[in-house]
Design a protein around this motif. Structure first.
Motif, PDB file in Angstrom:
ATOM      1  N   UNK A  23       0.890  -1.240   0.033  1.00 19.32           N
ATOM      2  CA  UNK A  23       0.039  -0.004  -0.067  1.00 19.32           C
ATOM      3  C   UNK A  23       0.828   1.343   0.165  1.00 19.32           C
ATOM      4  N   UNK A  24       1.875   1.175   0.973  1.00 18.74           N
ATOM      5  CA  UNK A  24       2.608   2.472   0.969  1.00 18.74           C
ATOM      6  C   UNK A  24       3.455   2.817  -0.140  1.00 18.74           C
ATOM      7  N   UNK A  25       4.254   1.626  -0.794  1.00 18.16           N
ATOM      8  CA  UNK A  25       4.935   1.357  -2.255  1.00 18.16           C
ATOM      9  C   UNK A  25       3.913   2.143  -3.244  1.00 18.16           C
ATOM     10  N   UNK A  26       2.936   1.898  -3.352  1.00 22.31           N
ATOM     11  CA  UNK A  26       1.820   2.489  -4.361  1.00 22.31           C
ATOM     12  C   UNK A  26       1.765   3.839  -4.243  1.00 22.31           C
ATOM     13  N   UNK A  27       1.859   4.501  -3.130  1.00 25.10           N
ATOM     14  CA  UNK A  27       1.654   6.006  -2.786  1.00 25.10           C
ATOM     15  C   UNK A  27       2.955   6.900  -2.913  1.00 25.10           C
ATOM     16  N   UNK A  28       4.005   6.205  -2.758  1.00 28.09           N
ATOM     17  CA  UNK A  28       5.113   7.133  -2.651  1.00 28.09           C
ATOM     18  C   UNK A  28       5.466   7.815  -3.854  1.00 28.09           C
ATOM     19  N   UNK A  29       6.198   9.000  -3.719  1.00 22.47           N
ATOM     20  CA  UNK A  29       6.702   9.483  -4.971  1.00 22.47           C
ATOM     21  C   UNK A  29       8.137   9.179  -5.370  1.00 22.47           C
ATOM     22  N   UNK A  30       9.131   8.771  -4.486  1.00 24.31           N
ATOM     23  CA  UNK A  30      10.220   8.359  -4.801  1.00 24.31           C
ATOM     24  C   UNK A  30      10.457   6.873  -4.055  1.00 24.31           C
ATOM     25  N   UNK A  31      11.202   5.809  -4.811  1.00 20.41           N
ATOM     26  CA  UNK A  31      11.594   4.714  -4.324  1.00 20.41           C
ATOM     27  C   UNK A  31      12.755   4.285  -4.406  1.00 20.41           C
ATOM     28  N   UNK A  32      13.587   4.277  -3.408  1.00 19.95           N
ATOM     29  CA  UNK A  32      15.112   4.121  -3.433  1.00 19.95           C
ATOM     30  C   UNK A  32      15.256   2.584  -3.277  1.00 19.95           C
TER      31      UNK A  32
END
Length: 249
Positions: A23-32
């Protein structure tokens, strides 16, 4: 809201992501993400789940550069996810990030994932604790170029007869086996678990005296766990030890 999520993404299989992590991964703007550790399946899956986010490969980048990237997005009131393989609690190096964020007054949250250490138990089809065989599980690593437990510490742990799960020690198999042979019988069972839950997963059973040779033969120098302990006897033998919980009243 300025916030950084540290998210455990498990050993590689996208189906092992927790619901909250996804759920959180779907909502964030930057994925490191850890480019040297993330599986192809996971990378492909996440890019389909969040097409708007920038994916930033942290492999080979100094901490300062990673932090600068995080702050770039936070200054725009965007949300950042820092992915780690397995579970953040074990050998994830997130504390060096967190300490900087604390100094800056930046809010963060840790979302746990499934550790490869627990995946190893699942793949072997056994518990890592069992009456009279092992009452403790030790997650450790042998000291190498980037630190770890000393030889003296490993010997002390081995003498406890706990189940030993070695992370980040695949390239030190000969050193490890030589050390453990000071405590264990040469025929002690050992499990090598390579790239757990991925398409090229390998599970190899051997003995302590043959560990180094087996690793060399299989060409395994990284991305593997080494499990040592009497609980591995459970793989081919039933001991019928009853716990108090399920014993007769």
């Amino acid at each position: 809201m300025k916030k950084v999520y540290f998210i455990g993404i498990g050993p590689g299989d996208p189906e092992l992501l927790t619901l909250k992590a996804l759920r959180v991964i779907k909502e964030v703007d930057l994925i490191i993400y850890p480019g040297s550790l993330i599986s192809e399946e996971m990378s492909s899956f996440l890019r389909k789940e969040n097409v708007k986010a920038e994916f930033y490969n942290a492999f080979g980048k100094p901490l300062e550069e990673i932090i600068a990237k995080i702050k770039e997005y936070l200054e725009q009131n965007k949300v950042v996810a820092r992915l780690v393989s397995g579970d953040p609690a074990l050998y994830s190096s997130i504390m060096e990030h967190i300490e900087v964020l604390r100094d800056e007054g930046i809010t963060y949250e840790i979302i746990p994932g499934i550790s490869s250490g627990f995946m190893a138990s699942a793949r072997l089809g056994i518990e890592f604790t069992y009456p009279e065989l092992s009452n403790s599980v030790v997650f450790t690593r042998l000291s190498g170029k980037t630190g770890g437990a000393t030889e003296e510490e490993i010997l002390t742990l081995a003498k406890t007869k706990s189940t030993l799960v070695f992370f980040l020690s695949s390239g030190l198999a000969e050193k490890l086996s030589t050390l453990l042979l000071k405590v264990y019988n040469p025929e002690t069972q050992v499990a090598i678990l390579y790239k757990l839950s991925r398409k090229d997963e390998k599970i190899i059973l051997t003995t302590l005296s043959q560990l180094a040779g087996t690793m060399l033969k299989e060409g395994i120098t990284r991305t593997a766990l080494i499990v040592v302990g009497d609980v591995l006897k459970l793989m081919d033998k039933n001991f019928h030890k009853r716990s108090i919980l399920y014993g007769k009243k």
